[in-house]
Design a protein around this motif. Structure first.
Motif, short mmCIF file in Angstrom:
data_model
loop_
_atom_site.label_atom_id
_atom_site.label_comp_id
_atom_site.label_asym_id
_atom_site.label_seq_id
_atom_site.Cartn_x
_atom_site.Cartn_y
_atom_site.Cartn_z
N TYR A 1 -53.70 -2.92 58.21
CA TYR A 1 -55.10 -3.09 58.59
C TYR A 1 -55.98 -2.01 57.95
O TYR A 1 -57.08 -2.28 57.46
CB TYR A 1 -55.24 -3.05 60.11
CG TYR A 1 -56.66 -3.20 60.59
CD1 TYR A 1 -57.36 -4.39 60.39
CD2 TYR A 1 -57.30 -2.15 61.24
CE1 TYR A 1 -58.66 -4.53 60.83
CE2 TYR A 1 -58.61 -2.28 61.68
CZ TYR A 1 -59.28 -3.48 61.47
OH TYR A 1 -60.58 -3.62 61.90
N LEU A 2 -55.47 -0.75 57.94
CA LEU A 2 -56.21 0.34 57.31
C LEU A 2 -56.35 0.10 55.82
O LEU A 2 -57.43 0.33 55.24
CB LEU A 2 -55.50 1.67 57.60
CG LEU A 2 -56.16 2.92 57.03
CD1 LEU A 2 -57.57 3.10 57.62
CD2 LEU A 2 -55.30 4.16 57.34
N SER A 3 -55.27 -0.37 55.20
CA SER A 3 -55.34 -0.68 53.77
C SER A 3 -56.35 -1.80 53.51
O SER A 3 -57.10 -1.75 52.52
CB SER A 3 -53.95 -1.09 53.27
OG SER A 3 -54.00 -1.51 51.93
N TYR A 4 -56.39 -2.74 54.42
CA TYR A 4 -57.36 -3.83 54.27
C TYR A 4 -58.79 -3.31 54.38
O TYR A 4 -59.67 -3.67 53.58
CB TYR A 4 -57.08 -4.89 55.33
CG TYR A 4 -58.14 -5.96 55.43
CD1 TYR A 4 -58.25 -6.95 54.46
CD2 TYR A 4 -59.03 -5.96 56.49
CE1 TYR A 4 -59.23 -7.93 54.56
CE2 TYR A 4 -60.01 -6.93 56.60
CZ TYR A 4 -60.11 -7.92 55.63
OH TYR A 4 -61.08 -8.88 55.72
N ARG A 5 -59.04 -2.43 55.34
CA ARG A 5 -60.38 -1.89 55.51
C ARG A 5 -60.77 -1.03 54.32
O ARG A 5 -61.92 -1.09 53.83
CB ARG A 5 -60.44 -1.06 56.80
CG ARG A 5 -60.33 -1.91 58.06
CD ARG A 5 -60.43 -1.04 59.29
NE ARG A 5 -61.73 -0.38 59.34
CZ ARG A 5 -62.07 0.55 60.25
NH1 ARG A 5 -61.17 0.92 61.17
NH2 ARG A 5 -63.27 1.10 60.23
N ILE A 6 -59.85 -0.21 53.83
CA ILE A 6 -60.14 0.63 52.66
C ILE A 6 -60.43 -0.24 51.44
O ILE A 6 -61.35 0.04 50.65
CB ILE A 6 -58.97 1.60 52.40
CG1 ILE A 6 -58.87 2.62 53.54
CG2 ILE A 6 -59.13 2.30 51.06
CD1 ILE A 6 -57.67 3.53 53.44
N GLN A 7 -59.66 -1.31 51.33
CA GLN A 7 -59.88 -2.21 50.20
C GLN A 7 -61.26 -2.85 50.28
O GLN A 7 -61.97 -2.98 49.27
CB GLN A 7 -58.78 -3.29 50.19
CG GLN A 7 -58.86 -4.25 49.02
CD GLN A 7 -58.53 -3.58 47.70
OE1 GLN A 7 -57.81 -2.57 47.68
NE2 GLN A 7 -59.04 -4.10 46.61
N GLU B 1 -64.16 -2.32 47.62
CA GLU B 1 -64.84 -3.43 46.95
C GLU B 1 -66.36 -3.34 47.13
O GLU B 1 -67.13 -3.59 46.20
CB GLU B 1 -64.31 -4.76 47.50
CG GLU B 1 -62.87 -5.03 47.11
CD GLU B 1 -62.35 -6.30 47.74
OE1 GLU B 1 -63.09 -6.90 48.56
OE2 GLU B 1 -61.19 -6.69 47.44
N ARG B 2 -66.79 -2.98 48.34
CA ARG B 2 -68.23 -2.83 48.58
C ARG B 2 -68.80 -1.69 47.74
O ARG B 2 -69.90 -1.80 47.17
CB ARG B 2 -68.50 -2.58 50.05
CG ARG B 2 -68.20 -3.80 50.94
CD ARG B 2 -68.33 -3.45 52.39
NE ARG B 2 -69.68 -3.01 52.72
CZ ARG B 2 -70.04 -2.53 53.91
NH1 ARG B 2 -69.13 -2.45 54.88
NH2 ARG B 2 -71.29 -2.16 54.13
N SER B 3 -68.06 -0.58 47.65
CA SER B 3 -68.52 0.54 46.83
C SER B 3 -68.61 0.14 45.36
O SER B 3 -69.55 0.53 44.65
CB SER B 3 -67.59 1.74 47.00
OG SER B 3 -67.56 2.15 48.34
N SER B 4 -67.62 -0.64 44.92
CA SER B 4 -67.65 -1.08 43.52
C SER B 4 -68.87 -1.94 43.24
O SER B 4 -69.53 -1.81 42.19
CB SER B 4 -66.38 -1.86 43.20
OG SER B 4 -65.24 -1.04 43.37
N LYS B 5 -69.21 -2.81 44.24
CA LYS B 5 -70.39 -3.65 44.05
C LYS B 5 -71.67 -2.81 44.02
O LYS B 5 -72.61 -3.07 43.25
CB LYS B 5 -70.47 -4.70 45.15
CG LYS B 5 -69.36 -5.74 45.08
CD LYS B 5 -69.48 -6.73 46.21
CE LYS B 5 -68.38 -7.76 46.13
NZ LYS B 5 -68.47 -8.75 47.24
N VAL B 6 -71.75 -1.77 44.85
CA VAL B 6 -72.93 -0.90 44.87
C VAL B 6 -73.08 -0.17 43.54
O VAL B 6 -74.19 -0.05 42.97
CB VAL B 6 -72.84 0.09 46.03
CG1 VAL B 6 -73.92 1.17 45.92
CG2 VAL B 6 -72.96 -0.64 47.37
#
Length: 700
Positions: free
Chosen positions: A628-634, A638-643
């Protein structure tokens, strides 16, 4: 659900087994009537064994059947002890016809081939006959005298001679006949054995009893005696109501046969017939049906011919009125013919009796096998009770070891029996033959012996023999058997993994289920549990379900694979069961039972296993949290990459705009920038002198 189905199916065999066994027990009791047969035969056996004569008058010791040690005592015992007893057998016994006496003879030769020449001088009367063709013997008869049939060879038996004692005649006539045979040498050194047989009828109990007295004359001079009395009931049905017992037993037997056939057909339709045939209890039912069918057929065959036998006995009628000894000279031939015809009828009765005894023995053996197989069927029903199932599975699990153990034990017992035969055979009666030695070994194995008897023969050898026997057999082998069975029991317990409910708990559960079924909630329409199991186990291996139902699978969580399988399984809750046909009350009750059962399974695990499962659960929980933590970090990555991508895009646009602005702020050649007195910037074209606040559009 699989455990409930397996337990119910196993327990459902108990009513059939119990009913079959009860009907079989009652039918055997009323048809066999062993007590009557034993009492009738024992009365005859006790009387014949106790009859005695006094060789030296009434002042000497009496000689009974078991006391005869010399061939010369046989005929006096027959004359003065046996005949009076047969003439007065008792109020309830009736002697049927004559008494049959047969002797086996060998050729008495003057030289003993098996004896050395130095000892031949001690055999002046000839050697005891080992066998061979018997020559003619007996008194010399004149041509006009009738031959005595007692000295004539029996047809088809070249070494056997027979005579008939008409013991129902006056004692003086019978005694004269016996003394005459003694004077004429009917019994001599050529005699190997003598067999006396006759038949009694107990009219009150309708029991026929055949007695056989055997004298065996050994080469060493010993006379061995044996008395055997065999009873036979002539009336199988003593009351007409006993027919209903046979009908009841036959009904249970037919139902058993039908259930076996239906079970096989259902398993064939379910495509698990091969797995079903690997169950030993299935073959137990098949053998039980075959043996039971054989018993029923043999019994009624026996009943039919026993009824005929009674009519054959009645056809005997009375014996001839005059014997050859009492008949006058002109009637001796007629008396002999009548006696011969009567004797032939008696031989037919004796032959029939022997044949009936053989059939009865086979029926008894089949009945014994049927009773033993019924025990196995009881074991099948006991397999539905968890704690009894452990014992039944222990027996099945230990079967191979017990078989190999019996082989080792038989070899050890045979070796010790041979040793006892060598050490004690010459002086102790029970050890004089290898067969009797083996029988004595079984008695010693159960601690029934007198050590002083062996010590008096060979003290050192007896001590060594007994020490080795008890160390090897009693201590090592028997203790090994006990420990192996206990070990197998523990293995079965560990394999099952749960103690299971006891009989009182099961009875309370059955009563609780019965009372709940009478309530409003319990009476609601719901899917049967068997149908629910079939619905839920469409993709489950039938062999696994059967092993669960037979209580042969440890249902505790034993490894991470089991835990993973449980965690990946579909969640079964009230909604899950209701969607598949259960009503809410039944679903909730079933879930509560499963929860209690799960708790019972959990608390029966050892501490190290429970710690292992706890660690596996924690590792699984950490794994889920890590995933779950890996999912949240991912997601955040992904959101940071989009920003960043959006920033890069805006940065590129800004650079383009800046370049345009910069380009827009550069003056073309011939233009200059100036500031007026108000501080405002304006542009001037030097060539024309034109001024402007901004560049013309065509120059941008």
């Amino acid at each position: 659900l699989a455990v409930i189905r397996g337990s119910r199916r196993a327990c459902q065999t108990l009513p059939m087994t119990l009913g079959l066994w009860v009907m079989y027990l009652i039918a055997v009791f009323y048809h066999l009537q062993a007590e009557r047969n034993f009492d009738s035969a024992n009365h005859i056996k006790t009387g014949l064994a106790g009859c005695a004569f006094y060789p030296h008058g009434h002042h000497g010791e009496p000689v009974r059947l078991g006391d005869i040690t010399e061939p010369s005592e046989i005929i006096p015992w027959i004359d003065h002890a046996l005949v009076p007893r047969l003439q007065d057998p008792g109020a309830m016994q009736t002697l049927l016809g004559y008494v049959h006496v047969v002797q086996t003879r060998g050729e008495n030769v003057s030289r003993c081939d098996k004896v050395s020449d130095e000892i031949q001088v001690f055999f002046g009367t000839g050697c005891f006959p080992p066998g061979g063709v018997v020559t003619q013997y007996g008194p010399t008869k004149e041509r006009f005298e009738l031959p005595d049939a007692s000295f004539e060879v029996m047809p088809g038996h070249p070494n056997r001679f027979e005579m008939w004692l008409e013991v129902q005649r006056p004692h003086a006539v019978v005694s004269e006949r016996i003394r005459k045979l003694e004077r004429e040498g009917w019994l001599d050194l050529s005699t190997q054995d003598i067999t006396i047989d006759g038949m009694f009828l107990n009219a009150e109990a309708h029991v026929y009893s055949q007695f056989v007295i055997t004298f065996v004359l050994h080469r060493e001079g010993l006379v061995e005696t044996q008395l055997k009395v065999t009873p036979l009931r002539g009336e199988i049905y003593t009351h007409w109501t006993q027919v209903f017992l046979d009908i009841a037993f036959g009904t249970f037997f037919v139902l058993l046969t039908y259930s076996v056939m239906v079970t096989v057909l259902l398993q064939r339709d379910s495509a698990i017939l091969k797995m079903h045939l690997r169950d030993p209890f299935v073959w137990l039912d098949v053998v039980l049906v075959l043996v039971g069918g054989g018993i029923v057929c043999g019994f009624y065959y026996f009943v039919f011919w026993v009824t005929r036998f009674a009519s054959v006995v009645l056809e005997l009628g009375e014996m001839p009125s005059v014997s050859m000894a009492e008949a006058s000279a002109e009637r001796k031939v007629q008396a002999g013919v009548e006696a011969r015809a009567y004797q032939d009828q008696l031989l037919v009765v004796y032959d029939w009796f022997d044949w009936f005894i053989m059939i009865a023995n086979w029926c008894r053996f089949g009945s014994f096998v049927f009773a033993m197989l019924t025990i196995g069927r009881f074991f099948r029903g006991f397999a539905g009770q968890p704690r009894m199932s452990v014992m039944v599975q222990t027996i099945l699990y230990s079967a191979r070891f017990i078989f190999h153990f019996l082989v080792v034990l038989a070899v050890a017992m045979a070796c010790f029996a041979l040793g006892g035969y060598i050490l004690f055979g010459e002086q102790l009666e029970g050890w004089k033959t290898p067969g009797s030695s083996l029988g004595r070994m079984l008695v010693i194995l159960f601690q029934r012996f007198d050590y002083q008897e062996f010590h008096s023969v060979a003290p050192l050898s007896a001590a060594l023999w007994f020490t080795l026997f008890f160390v090897i057999v009693a201590i090592l082998l028997l203790r090994l058997l006990t420990s192996a069975i206990v070990n197998d029991y523990m293995l079965v317990r560990r394999r099952l993994g749960e103690p299971g409910a006891g009989i009182p708990a099961q009875v309370r559960g059955m009563m609780r289920d019965s009372l709940w079924g009478r309530t409003y909630e319990g009476a609601q329409k719901s899917i049967p549990l068997d149908d629910l199991l079939d619905l839920l186990s469409t993709d489950t291996d039938p062999a696994y379900l059967k092993s669960l139902g037979d209580l042969r699978t440890d249902r505790r969580l034993r490894s991470r694979a089991d835990l993973h399988r449980v965690e990946r399984a579909a969640k079964v809750d009230e909604k899950f069961l209701v969607d598949r046909g259960c009503d809410k009350a039944t679903a909730q009750r079933l879930l509560n039972d499963c929860a209690n059962w799960t708790h019972s399974l959990a608390v029966t695990s050892s501490p190290d296993r429970r710690l292992m499962i706890l660690m596996a659960r924690q590792i699984g929980f950490l794994k889920v949290e890590a995933e779950y933590l890996s999912y949240r970090i991912q997601r955040k990555f992904e959101r940071s990459s989009k920003v960043v991508d959006r920033i890069d895009l805006k940065h590129a646009k800004s650079l383009a705009l800046a370049r345009r602005l910069r380009k827009a702020q550069q003056l073309p050649p011939g233009w200059t920038a100036h500031v007026d007195h108000d501080g405002r910037r304006y542009l001037r074209q030097e060539e024309t002198g034109l001024t402007s606040w901004t560049l013309p559009k065509h120059l941008l």
